[in-house]
Design a protein around this motif. Structure first.
Motif, PDB file in Angstrom:
ATOM      1  N   MET A   1       8.848  12.554  48.929  1.00 21.29           N
ATOM      2  CA  MET A   1       7.971  12.304  47.911  1.00 21.29           C
ATOM      3  C   MET A   1       6.941  13.286  47.701  1.00 21.29           C
ATOM      4  SD  MET A   1       5.480   8.813  47.001  1.00 21.29           S
ATOM      5  CE  MET A   1       4.032   9.385  48.287  1.00 21.29           C
ATOM      6  N   LEU A   2       6.560  13.841  46.526  1.00 22.15           N
ATOM      7  CA  LEU A   2       5.749  14.932  46.216  1.00 22.15           C
ATOM      8  C   LEU A   2       4.246  14.253  45.999  1.00 22.15           C
ATOM      9  CD1 LEU A   2       5.160  17.821  46.132  1.00 22.15           C
ATOM     10  CD2 LEU A   2       5.805  17.720  43.583  1.00 22.15           C
ATOM     11  N   SER A   3       3.396  14.724  46.881  1.00 17.95           N
ATOM     12  CA  SER A   3       2.139  14.243  46.697  1.00 17.95           C
ATOM     13  C   SER A   3       1.171  15.366  46.484  1.00 17.95           C
ATOM     14  CB  SER A   3       1.539  13.728  48.240  1.00 17.95           C
ATOM     15  OG  SER A   3       1.570  14.804  49.252  1.00 17.95           O
ATOM     16  N   ASP A   4      -0.064  14.865  45.526  1.00 21.10           N
ATOM     17  CA  ASP A   4      -0.864  15.904  44.895  1.00 21.10           C
ATOM     18  C   ASP A   4      -1.838  16.165  45.859  1.00 21.10           C
ATOM     19  OD1 ASP A   4      -1.934  17.685  43.042  1.00 21.10           O
ATOM     20  OD2 ASP A   4      -2.880  15.732  41.952  1.00 21.10           O
ATOM     21  N   HIS A   5      -1.829  16.799  46.850  1.00 16.22           N
ATOM     22  CA  HIS A   5      -2.851  17.243  48.044  1.00 16.22           C
ATOM     23  C   HIS A   5      -2.623  18.784  48.505  1.00 16.22           C
ATOM     24  CE1 HIS A   5      -3.307  12.844  48.296  1.00 16.22           C
ATOM     25  NE2 HIS A   5      -2.275  12.815  48.239  1.00 16.22           N
ATOM     26  N   GLY A   6      -2.652  19.530  47.478  1.00 14.95           N
ATOM     27  CA  GLY A   6      -2.556  20.929  47.900  1.00 14.95           C
ATOM     28  C   GLY A   6      -1.084  21.174  48.223  1.00 14.95           C
ATOM     29  N   GLY A   7      -0.122  20.464  47.814  1.00 13.39           N
ATOM     30  CA  GLY A   7       1.242  20.827  48.064  1.00 13.39           C
ATOM     31  C   GLY A   7       1.865  20.341  49.326  1.00 13.39           C
ATOM     32  N   VAL A   8       0.871  19.704  50.146  1.00 15.35           N
ATOM     33  CA  VAL A   8       1.439  19.103  51.407  1.00 15.35           C
ATOM     34  C   VAL A   8       2.233  17.867  51.111  1.00 15.35           C
ATOM     35  CG1 VAL A   8       0.541  18.234  53.683  1.00 15.35           C
ATOM     36  CG2 VAL A   8      -0.815  20.055  52.473  1.00 15.35           C
ATOM     37  N   GLN A   9       3.237  17.876  51.721  1.00 15.14           N
ATOM     38  CA  GLN A   9       3.963  16.588  51.777  1.00 15.14           C
ATOM     39  C   GLN A   9       4.381  16.143  53.269  1.00 15.14           C
ATOM     40  OE1 GLN A   9       6.811  18.150  48.028  1.00 15.14           O
ATOM     41  NE2 GLN A   9       7.714  16.617  49.339  1.00 15.14           N
ATOM     42  N   LEU A  10       3.848  15.098  53.699  1.00 16.76           N
ATOM     43  CA  LEU A  10       4.003  14.632  54.977  1.00 16.76           C
ATOM     44  C   LEU A  10       5.323  13.710  54.963  1.00 16.76           C
ATOM     45  CD1 LEU A  10       0.393  13.406  55.873  1.00 16.76           C
ATOM     46  CD2 LEU A  10       1.622  15.419  56.426  1.00 16.76           C
ATOM     47  N   ALA A  11       6.100  13.721  56.233  1.00 15.29           N
ATOM     48  CA  ALA A  11       7.161  13.028  56.044  1.00 15.29           C
ATOM     49  C   ALA A  11       7.200  11.696  56.318  1.00 15.29           C
ATOM     50  CB  ALA A  11       8.138  13.619  57.201  1.00 15.29           C
ATOM     51  N   GLY A 179       4.804  25.961  48.093  1.00 24.97           N
ATOM     52  CA  GLY A 179       3.999  26.972  47.514  1.00 24.97           C
ATOM     53  C   GLY A 179       4.901  28.413  47.959  1.00 24.97           C
ATOM     54  N   ASP A 180       4.399  29.450  47.543  1.00 28.20           N
ATOM     55  CA  ASP A 180       4.698  30.893  48.136  1.00 28.20           C
ATOM     56  C   ASP A 180       3.781  31.259  49.461  1.00 28.20           C
ATOM     57  OD1 ASP A 180       5.233  33.398  48.365  1.00 28.20           O
ATOM     58  OD2 ASP A 180       4.214  33.993  46.586  1.00 28.20           O
ATOM     59  N   ALA A 181       4.537  31.305  50.276  1.00 31.36           N
ATOM     60  CA  ALA A 181       4.113  31.646  51.772  1.00 31.36           C
ATOM     61  C   ALA A 181       3.403  32.954  51.779  1.00 31.36           C
ATOM     62  CB  ALA A 181       5.185  31.640  52.928  1.00 31.36           C
ATOM     63  N   GLY A 182       3.728  33.939  50.755  1.00 30.12           N
ATOM     64  CA  GLY A 182       3.042  35.088  50.579  1.00 30.12           C
ATOM     65  C   GLY A 182       1.381  35.129  49.818  1.00 30.12           C
ATOM     66  N   ARG A 183       1.051  33.710  49.647  1.00 27.70           N
ATOM     67  CA  ARG A 183      -0.157  33.516  49.093  1.00 27.70           C
ATOM     68  C   ARG A 183      -1.162  32.951  50.286  1.00 27.70           C
ATOM     69  NH1 ARG A 183      -1.088  32.926  43.771  1.00 27.70           N
ATOM     70  NH2 ARG A 183      -2.461  31.106  44.089  1.00 27.70           N
ATOM     71  N   ALA A 184      -2.280  33.616  50.444  1.00 25.92           N
ATOM     72  CA  ALA A 184      -3.289  33.014  51.330  1.00 25.92           C
ATOM     73  C   ALA A 184      -3.775  31.716  51.062  1.00 25.92           C
ATOM     74  CB  ALA A 184      -4.546  34.045  51.387  1.00 25.92           C
ATOM     75  N   ASP A 185      -3.769  31.308  49.955  1.00 25.57           N
ATOM     76  CA  ASP A 185      -4.358  29.854  49.918  1.00 25.57           C
ATOM     77  C   ASP A 185      -3.289  28.729  50.391  1.00 25.57           C
ATOM     78  OD1 ASP A 185      -2.765  30.816  47.704  1.00 25.57           O
ATOM     79  OD2 ASP A 185      -3.381  28.940  46.454  1.00 25.57           O
ATOM     80  N   VAL A 186      -1.874  28.994  50.293  1.00 26.91           N
ATOM     81  CA  VAL A 186      -0.677  28.235  50.676  1.00 26.91           C
ATOM     82  C   VAL A 186      -0.834  28.395  51.966  1.00 26.91           C
ATOM     83  CG1 VAL A 186       1.702  27.924  50.662  1.00 26.91           C
ATOM     84  CG2 VAL A 186       0.647  28.718  48.548  1.00 26.91           C
ATOM     85  N   LEU A 187      -1.067  29.439  52.675  1.00 27.58           N
ATOM     86  CA  LEU A 187      -0.966  29.398  54.348  1.00 27.58           C
ATOM     87  C   LEU A 187      -2.035  28.639  54.866  1.00 27.58           C
ATOM     88  CD1 LEU A 187       0.557  32.978  55.187  1.00 27.58           C
ATOM     89  CD2 LEU A 187       1.687  30.932  55.306  1.00 27.58           C
ATOM     90  N   ARG A 188      -3.373  28.602  54.169  1.00 31.74           N
ATOM     91  CA  ARG A 188      -4.359  27.878  54.769  1.00 31.74           C
ATOM     92  C   ARG A 188      -4.086  26.591  54.878  1.00 31.74           C
ATOM     93  NH1 ARG A 188      -7.568  31.793  51.228  1.00 31.74           N
ATOM     94  NH2 ARG A 188      -8.570  33.355  52.824  1.00 31.74           N
TER      95      ARG A 188
END
Length: 334
Positions: A1-11, A179-188
């Motif tokens: 399920m896709l959650s709207d929390h910065g792209g974080v999806q917990l299993a 997200g794109d792992a080349g973006r700093a905001d995604v890796l944070r």
């Protein structure tokens, strides 16, 4: 399920809408039947304005209008016992019935809050995890190796731009970030500053270089293992900050060449690379009981000894006897 929390999806698992509605319908039916039986067995305590004794149909009608809070007043409890039953049983059942009816709405309203709480709690506790950038063939293979070597699923975070890939990672119990792992905001969002290792398994060499540069910018000390398709790009990845670089095309080519004349060698290499059975390649530190022993005296087959930042092959006479801070690469049988 896709959650709207910065792209974080917990299993986590979630029931289908049809199952949720079906469960509520069953519970509501049970509550209605129970109310009908309570009223019917105590029918002598009720009065019908139209006269006559309450039938099963009358009891069902009274239960229906009571649970829905409509209450037309044409059938009323008149005895003390019937009124007590209404207070102690019918009223709680009415409240339960209403909660069941509005349960779907409440579920929708609270789902986002629950997911936000789970993400906040995860972010406050996650540490010493492995970030895998890319969930293609190489990324999935890397995760299988991590799991076989004892890394918990809770300590693996997958980053991939494809929601489908993240859904697949969630299905086996992994936390994913779209997200794109080349973006700093995604890796944070992966809490990269607290990670113990990063695996870069991108499909393109230029993407792998960008991810490695971004990771190294955010965490200068985290070990980075990267995969590259073309051998000439391996030096670029090392210059970008990768500690280990695996060249997939040249490695596959060497194995193909070996398989032509030495197929048993390839079989042993595959055994070594497959964790969990047969022979395994393992890195470990020297135990206190092994200090002062020669590398050939150990039960495990020692391939190399790392001492003071220098890696010595098994046949290097400089190894001498093992020291307390030595790191060994050994072949161990399962």
């Amino acid at each position: 399920m896709l959650s709207d929390h910065g792209g974080v999806q917990l299993a986590h698992t979630e029931q289908s809408p049809f199952r949720q509605v079906g469960k509520r319908v069953v519970i509501a039916t049970v509550v209605l039947v129970a109310t009908v039986l309570i009223v019917y067995f105590d029918r002598d305590g009720y009065r019908d304005n139209n006269g006559g004794e309450l039938s099963l149909l009358d009891a069902t009608y009274y239960a229906t209008v009571s649970l829905s809070t409509t209450g037309y007043g044409d059938i009323t409890p008149v005895t003390a016992s019937a009124r007590l039953v209404n207070i102690l049983l019918i009223t709680p059942l009415r409240v339960l019935f209403l909660l069941i009816l509005i349960g779907t709405t409440l579920e929708a309203l609270t789902a986002r809050s629950r997911e936000e709480f789970r993400v906040r709690r995860w972010r406050s506790t996650v540490r010493q995890h492995v970030v895998v950038c890319g969930y293609g063939t190489k990324g999935r293979s890397a995760i299988r190796a991590l799991l076989a070597n004892g890394t918990d699923k809770e300590h693996i975070i997958v980053v991939d731009p494809s929601p489908t890939s993240i859904d697949e990672a969630n299905s086996i119990g992994l936390t994913g970030i779209v997200g794109d792992a080349g973006r700093a905001d995604v890796l944070r969002r992966t809490s990269i500053e607290k990670a113990r290792a990063v695996v870069v398994a991108a499909n393109r060499d230029d993407t792998a270089v960008l991810i490695t540069l971004t990771v190294r910018q955010l965490n200068p000390s985290v070990p980075i293992t990267a995969s590259v398709r073309e051998e000439e790009n391996a030096s670029l990845l090392r210059q970008s900050g990768a500690d280990s670089v695996i060249t997939s095309s040249s490695t596959s080519g060497r194995l193909l060449g070996l398989a032509t004349d030495s197929p048993r060698v390839v079989a042993v290499v595959e055994d070594l690379l497959t964790a969990g059975h047969g022979l395994d390649l393992t890195q470990r530190t020297v135990t206190s009981a092994e200090v002062g022993m020669g590398a050939r005296q150990l039960r495990d087959v020692v391939l190399s000894v790392t001492r003071g930042g220098r890696t010595l092959r098994f046949d290097d006479p400089a190894i001498g006897t093992l020291q307390s801070e030595d790191v060994l690469v050994v072949v161990r049988s399962n």
